[in-house]
Motif scaffolding. Sequence first.
Motif, PDB file in Angstrom:
ATOM      1  N   UNK A  89       0.808  -1.219   0.000  1.00 45.06           N
ATOM      2  CA  UNK A  89       0.000   0.000   0.000  1.00 45.06           C
ATOM      3  C   UNK A  89       0.844   1.273   0.000  1.00 45.06           C
ATOM      4  N   UNK A  90       2.025   1.209   0.586  1.00 45.96           N
ATOM      5  CA  UNK A  90       2.926   2.366   0.618  1.00 45.96           C
ATOM      6  C   UNK A  90       4.361   1.873   0.567  1.00 45.96           C
ATOM      7  N   UNK A  91       5.273   2.767   0.180  1.00 48.47           N
ATOM      8  CA  UNK A  91       6.698   2.479   0.289  1.00 48.47           C
ATOM      9  C   UNK A  91       7.131   2.969   1.663  1.00 48.47           C
ATOM     10  N   UNK A  92       7.751   2.101   2.419  1.00 49.86           N
ATOM     11  CA  UNK A  92       8.218   2.537   3.724  1.00 49.86           C
ATOM     12  C   UNK A  92       9.646   2.045   3.932  1.00 49.86           C
ATOM     13  N   UNK A  93      10.336   2.734   4.824  1.00 48.12           N
ATOM     14  CA  UNK A  93      11.721   2.395   5.094  1.00 48.12           C
ATOM     15  C   UNK A  93      11.854   1.877   6.513  1.00 48.12           C
ATOM     16  N   UNK A  94      13.003   1.356   6.838  1.00 47.88           N
ATOM     17  CA  UNK A  94      13.258   0.837   8.177  1.00 47.88           C
ATOM     18  C   UNK A  94      13.160   1.935   9.234  1.00 47.88           C
ATOM     19  N   UNK A  95      13.341   3.222   8.830  1.00 48.34           N
ATOM     20  CA  UNK A  95      13.307   4.326   9.784  1.00 48.34           C
ATOM     21  C   UNK A  95      11.885   4.743  10.165  1.00 48.34           C
ATOM     22  N   UNK A  96      10.875   4.218   9.491  1.00 47.60           N
ATOM     23  CA  UNK A  96       9.494   4.601   9.810  1.00 47.60           C
ATOM     24  C   UNK A  96       9.136   4.189  11.227  1.00 47.60           C
ATOM     25  N   UNK A  97       8.169   4.864  11.749  1.00 43.64           N
ATOM     26  CA  UNK A  97       7.621   4.543  13.069  1.00 43.64           C
ATOM     27  C   UNK A  97       7.174   3.085  13.082  1.00 43.64           C
ATOM     28  N   UNK A  98       7.581   2.299  14.084  1.00 37.32           N
ATOM     29  CA  UNK A  98       7.218   0.871  14.121  1.00 37.32           C
ATOM     30  C   UNK A  98       5.716   0.614  14.085  1.00 37.32           C
ATOM     31  N   UNK A 100       3.389   2.484  12.602  1.00 35.59           N
ATOM     32  CA  UNK A 100       2.918   2.688  11.224  1.00 35.59           C
ATOM     33  C   UNK A 100       3.404   1.564  10.322  1.00 35.59           C
ATOM     34  N   UNK A 101       4.651   1.149  10.509  1.00 35.95           N
ATOM     35  CA  UNK A 101       5.191   0.059   9.692  1.00 35.95           C
ATOM     36  C   UNK A 101       4.359  -1.202   9.887  1.00 35.95           C
ATOM     37  N   UNK A 102       3.978  -1.475  11.153  1.00 38.32           N
ATOM     38  CA  UNK A 102       3.144  -2.645  11.431  1.00 38.32           C
ATOM     39  C   UNK A 102       1.788  -2.529  10.732  1.00 38.32           C
ATOM     40  N   UNK A 103       1.206  -1.340  10.740  1.00 44.50           N
ATOM     41  CA  UNK A 103      -0.077  -1.121  10.055  1.00 44.50           C
ATOM     42  C   UNK A 103       0.054  -1.407   8.570  1.00 44.50           C
ATOM     43  N   UNK A 104       1.088  -0.840   7.932  1.00 48.55           N
ATOM     44  CA  UNK A 104       1.275  -1.045   6.489  1.00 48.55           C
ATOM     45  C   UNK A 104       1.513  -2.520   6.179  1.00 48.55           C
ATOM     46  N   UNK A 105       2.254  -3.202   7.018  1.00 46.60           N
ATOM     47  CA  UNK A 105       2.508  -4.631   6.792  1.00 46.60           C
ATOM     48  C   UNK A 105       1.220  -5.442   6.922  1.00 46.60           C
ATOM     49  N   UNK A 106       0.387  -5.105   7.921  1.00 48.51           N
ATOM     50  CA  UNK A 106      -0.879  -5.831   8.082  1.00 48.51           C
ATOM     51  C   UNK A 106      -1.827  -5.578   6.919  1.00 48.51           C
ATOM     52  N   UNK A 107      -1.847  -4.327   6.433  1.00 53.25           N
ATOM     53  CA  UNK A 107      -2.680  -4.017   5.258  1.00 53.25           C
ATOM     54  C   UNK A 107      -2.173  -4.799   4.051  1.00 53.25           C
ATOM     55  N   UNK A 108      -0.856  -4.765   3.827  1.00 55.73           N
ATOM     56  CA  UNK A 108      -0.270  -5.509   2.704  1.00 55.73           C
ATOM     57  C   UNK A 108      -0.611  -6.990   2.795  1.00 55.73           C
ATOM     58  N   UNK A 109      -0.453  -7.571   3.984  1.00 59.11           N
ATOM     59  CA  UNK A 109      -0.715  -8.996   4.165  1.00 59.11           C
ATOM     60  C   UNK A 109      -2.194  -9.331   3.971  1.00 59.11           C
ATOM     61  N   UNK A 110      -3.082  -8.428   4.373  1.00 53.15           N
ATOM     62  CA  UNK A 110      -4.523  -8.656   4.173  1.00 53.15           C
ATOM     63  C   UNK A 110      -4.885  -8.643   2.696  1.00 53.15           C
ATOM     64  N   UNK A 111      -4.352  -7.657   1.975  1.00 57.10           N
ATOM     65  CA  UNK A 111      -4.608  -7.576   0.533  1.00 57.10           C
ATOM     66  C   UNK A 111      -4.053  -8.820  -0.159  1.00 57.10           C
ATOM     67  N   UNK A 112      -2.824  -9.176   0.177  1.00 61.29           N
ATOM     68  CA  UNK A 112      -2.200 -10.354  -0.430  1.00 61.29           C
ATOM     69  C   UNK A 112      -3.000 -11.612  -0.103  1.00 61.29           C
ATOM     70  N   UNK A 113      -3.515 -11.700   1.118  1.00 63.69           N
ATOM     71  CA  UNK A 113      -4.305 -12.876   1.503  1.00 63.69           C
ATOM     72  C   UNK A 113      -5.558 -13.035   0.665  1.00 63.69           C
ATOM     73  N   UNK A 114      -6.251 -11.931   0.419  1.00 64.87           N
ATOM     74  CA  UNK A 114      -7.467 -11.988  -0.404  1.00 64.87           C
ATOM     75  C   UNK A 114      -7.109 -12.356  -1.839  1.00 64.87           C
ATOM     76  N   UNK A 115      -6.105 -11.685  -2.394  1.00 58.82           N
ATOM     77  CA  UNK A 115      -5.715 -11.963  -3.778  1.00 58.82           C
ATOM     78  C   UNK A 115      -5.224 -13.397  -3.948  1.00 58.82           C
TER      79      UNK A 115
END
Length: 139
Positions: A89-98, A100-115
Motif C-alpha cells: 500500500x505504501x513504500x516505507x523504510x526501516x526508519x518509519x515509526x514501528x 505505522x510500519x506494522x499497520x502497512x505490513x498488516x494491510x499488505x498482508x490482508x490484501x495479499x491474503x485476499x488476492x
Amino acid sequence: MKISTKGRYGLTIMMELAAKFGEGPISLKSIAEKNNLSEHYLEQLIAPLRNAGLVKSVRGAYGGYILSKEPDTISSGDVIRILEGPISPVDFTEEDDPAKRDLWLRIRDSIAGVLDSTTLSDLIHFKGADKLDNYMFYI
C-alpha cells in the motif's frame, strides 16, 4: 494500493481464458471485442503473462491463447503481481515509526491474503447477487 488498468484488464483476459478452459485457444481480438477493450493494449499485457508461464500461445488460423494450468490453481494474486509488481500500500523504510510500519505490513498482508486465496475459478463462478443479498443498507 490502487490496481491500474494493467491489473484489471489482465484479470479480464485470464477470466475469459478460464471460462473457456479446455475448449481450445481464444483470440485476444474476441476478448477485446467482448469486453470493449483495446486489442493492442491486451497484446501488451499478454506477453508478461506468457513469459511467467500462466498462458500459452497457439499459432495458426484458429490460434490464440490458453491457460497453461487449471483455473483453480492460478490466483488473482499471481496475475496482479506479474502485471503490477509487488503488493504494497505504501513504500516505507526501516526508519518509519514501528506502529505505522506494522499497520502497512498488516494491510499488505490482508490484501495479499485476499488476492492469493481467490482463484480464477472463484472469479468466473462468483455469484454476486447471492453475496449482496446478505447486506442491509440504510441511508
